[in-house]
Design a protein around this motif. Structure first.
Motif, PDB file in Angstrom:
ATOM      1  N   ARG A 139       0.780  -1.237   0.000  1.00  0.00           N
ATOM      2  CA  ARG A 139       0.000   0.000   0.000  1.00  0.00           C
ATOM      3  C   ARG A 139       0.815   1.292   0.000  1.00  0.00           C
ATOM      4  N   LEU A 140       2.109   1.222   0.221  1.00  0.00           N
ATOM      5  CA  LEU A 140       2.884   2.465   0.294  1.00  0.00           C
ATOM      6  C   LEU A 140       2.863   3.210  -1.032  1.00  0.00           C
ATOM      7  N   GLY A 141       2.952   2.501  -2.148  1.00  0.00           N
ATOM      8  CA  GLY A 141       2.890   3.150  -3.462  1.00  0.00           C
ATOM      9  C   GLY A 141       1.585   3.892  -3.652  1.00  0.00           C
ATOM     10  N   LEU A 142       0.475   3.267  -3.272  1.00  0.00           N
ATOM     11  CA  LEU A 142      -0.834   3.910  -3.365  1.00  0.00           C
ATOM     12  C   LEU A 142      -0.895   5.123  -2.440  1.00  0.00           C
ATOM     13  N   PHE A 143      -0.424   4.955  -1.213  1.00  0.00           N
ATOM     14  CA  PHE A 143      -0.416   6.051  -0.241  1.00  0.00           C
ATOM     15  C   PHE A 143       0.379   7.249  -0.773  1.00  0.00           C
ATOM     16  N   LEU A 144       1.571   6.990  -1.296  1.00  0.00           N
ATOM     17  CA  LEU A 144       2.401   8.075  -1.822  1.00  0.00           C
ATOM     18  C   LEU A 144       1.797   8.676  -3.085  1.00  0.00           C
ATOM     19  N   SER A 145       1.103   7.873  -3.883  1.00  0.00           N
ATOM     20  CA  SER A 145       0.427   8.398  -5.080  1.00  0.00           C
ATOM     21  C   SER A 145      -0.706   9.341  -4.688  1.00  0.00           C
ATOM     22  N   VAL A 146      -1.483   8.948  -3.697  1.00  0.00           N
ATOM     23  CA  VAL A 146      -2.566   9.818  -3.212  1.00  0.00           C
ATOM     24  C   VAL A 146      -1.972  11.099  -2.622  1.00  0.00           C
ATOM     25  N   PHE A 147      -0.891  10.975  -1.868  1.00  0.00           N
ATOM     26  CA  PHE A 147      -0.206  12.148  -1.323  1.00  0.00           C
ATOM     27  C   PHE A 147       0.234  13.088  -2.436  1.00  0.00           C
ATOM     28  N   ALA A 148       0.855  12.538  -3.490  1.00  0.00           N
ATOM     29  CA  ALA A 148       1.324  13.354  -4.612  1.00  0.00           C
ATOM     30  C   ALA A 148       0.144  14.015  -5.322  1.00  0.00           C
ATOM     31  N   LEU A 149      -0.944  13.284  -5.499  1.00  0.00           N
ATOM     32  CA  LEU A 149      -2.141  13.840  -6.134  1.00  0.00           C
ATOM     33  C   LEU A 149      -2.703  14.994  -5.312  1.00  0.00           C
ATOM     34  N   LEU A 150      -2.781  14.818  -4.000  1.00  0.00           N
ATOM     35  CA  LEU A 150      -3.260  15.883  -3.126  1.00  0.00           C
ATOM     36  C   LEU A 150      -2.318  17.087  -3.145  1.00  0.00           C
ATOM     37  N   LEU A 151      -1.024  16.839  -3.231  1.00  0.00           N
ATOM     38  CA  LEU A 151      -0.041  17.912  -3.319  1.00  0.00           C
ATOM     39  C   LEU A 151      -0.253  18.729  -4.585  1.00  0.00           C
ATOM     40  N   VAL A 152      -0.418  18.047  -5.712  1.00  0.00           N
ATOM     41  CA  VAL A 152      -0.658  18.732  -6.989  1.00  0.00           C
ATOM     42  C   VAL A 152      -1.980  19.498  -6.924  1.00  0.00           C
ATOM     43  N   ALA A 153      -3.010  18.860  -6.384  1.00  0.00           N
ATOM     44  CA  ALA A 153      -4.311  19.526  -6.256  1.00  0.00           C
ATOM     45  C   ALA A 153      -4.199  20.770  -5.382  1.00  0.00           C
ATOM     46  N   GLY A 154      -3.406  20.692  -4.331  1.00  0.00           N
ATOM     47  CA  GLY A 154      -3.193  21.858  -3.479  1.00  0.00           C
ATOM     48  C   GLY A 154      -2.512  23.001  -4.219  1.00  0.00           C
ATOM     49  N   PHE A 155      -1.514  22.686  -5.037  1.00  0.00           N
ATOM     50  CA  PHE A 155      -0.854  23.720  -5.842  1.00  0.00           C
ATOM     51  C   PHE A 155      -1.823  24.337  -6.843  1.00  0.00           C
ATOM     52  N   ILE A 156      -2.629  23.502  -7.488  1.00  0.00           N
ATOM     53  CA  ILE A 156      -3.610  24.003  -8.460  1.00  0.00           C
ATOM     54  C   ILE A 156      -4.632  24.880  -7.765  1.00  0.00           C
ATOM     55  N   LEU A 157      -5.117  24.433  -6.624  1.00  0.00           N
ATOM     56  CA  LEU A 157      -6.087  25.206  -5.861  1.00  0.00           C
ATOM     57  C   LEU A 157      -5.509  26.544  -5.411  1.00  0.00           C
ATOM     58  N   ALA A 158      -4.259  26.511  -4.929  1.00  0.00           N
ATOM     59  CA  ALA A 158      -3.611  27.750  -4.485  1.00  0.00           C
ATOM     60  C   ALA A 158      -3.425  28.723  -5.638  1.00  0.00           C
ATOM     61  N   ALA A 159      -3.102  28.226  -6.823  1.00  0.00           N
ATOM     62  CA  ALA A 159      -2.922  29.084  -7.991  1.00  0.00           C
ATOM     63  C   ALA A 159      -4.274  29.625  -8.493  1.00  0.00           C
ATOM     64  N   TRP A 160      -5.313  28.825  -8.312  1.00  0.00           N
ATOM     65  CA  TRP A 160      -6.646  29.197  -8.785  1.00  0.00           C
ATOM     66  C   TRP A 160      -7.292  30.253  -7.894  1.00  0.00           C
ATOM     67  N   ILE A 161      -6.989  30.210  -6.592  1.00  0.00           N
ATOM     68  CA  ILE A 161      -7.622  31.133  -5.635  1.00  0.00           C
ATOM     69  C   ILE A 161      -7.021  32.486  -5.699  1.00  0.00           C
TER      70      ILE A 161
END
Length: 161
Positions: A139-161
């Motif tokens: 599960r570590l690969g999945l966990f880190l993938s979700v973390f990376a996805l959330l990180l990217v989403a956070g950057f997109i959200l921060a740029a959008w706001i």
């Protein structure tokens, strides 16, 4: 045949000698970044002789130039994501060399991403031992993938706001 991921080689070593967990993680990080640098050089040095003629043959050189600009605009993030997740890191190392991503940025983000990956594995095994092994392997690969996805989403959200 696919090579064995380095963190799967790290697991039995840390279980066998937990007092050396962080030494092993450091060695894995250094070796992985060195391998990434070799991949970068392959992309940088071989593109002109192999990749570019193929792109010219298919009339895609202009499209590749546009791709290179886009890749380099977000290349550090690509290196971080590939270094953390199950996505093949070697693909991004070669692409980084081909597109001419700044080598300092490439090495910095490679060291951060690969270091996080190996030190997380070593730290979990050091702290919890063999019982955490199943989680890491499955599960570590999945966990880190979700973390990376959330990180990217956070950057997109921060740029959008």
């Amino acid at each position: 045949m696919f090579p064995i991921p380095p963190d799967l080689l790290l697991i039995p070593m840390v279980i066998a000698a937990p007092n050396r967990a962080f030494l092993y993680a450091g060695i894995c990080t250094i070796a992985s970044v060195a391998g990434g640098a070799a991949g970068y050089m392959i992309g940088a040095l071989m593109f002109e002789h192999i990749g570019q003629p193929i792109l010219i043959l298919y009339g895609l050189l202009d499209q590749f130039s546009a791709f290179s600009e886009k890749f380099n605009a977000h290349g550090s993030l690509a290196v971080l994501i590939a270094g953390l997740t199950p996505f093949p890191y070697k693909v991004i190392t070669i692409a980084s060399g081909v597109t001419g991503l700044d080598v300092t940025q490439f090495l910095l983000w490679s060291a951060i991403a690969r270091g996080l990956r190996f030190f997380i594995v070593a730290g979990l095994l050091w702290k919890f031992g063999d019982p955490i092994r199943n989680f890491i392997e499955r599960r570590l690969g999945l966990f880190l993938s979700v973390f990376a996805l959330l990180l990217v989403a956070g950057f997109i959200l921060a740029a959008w706001i």
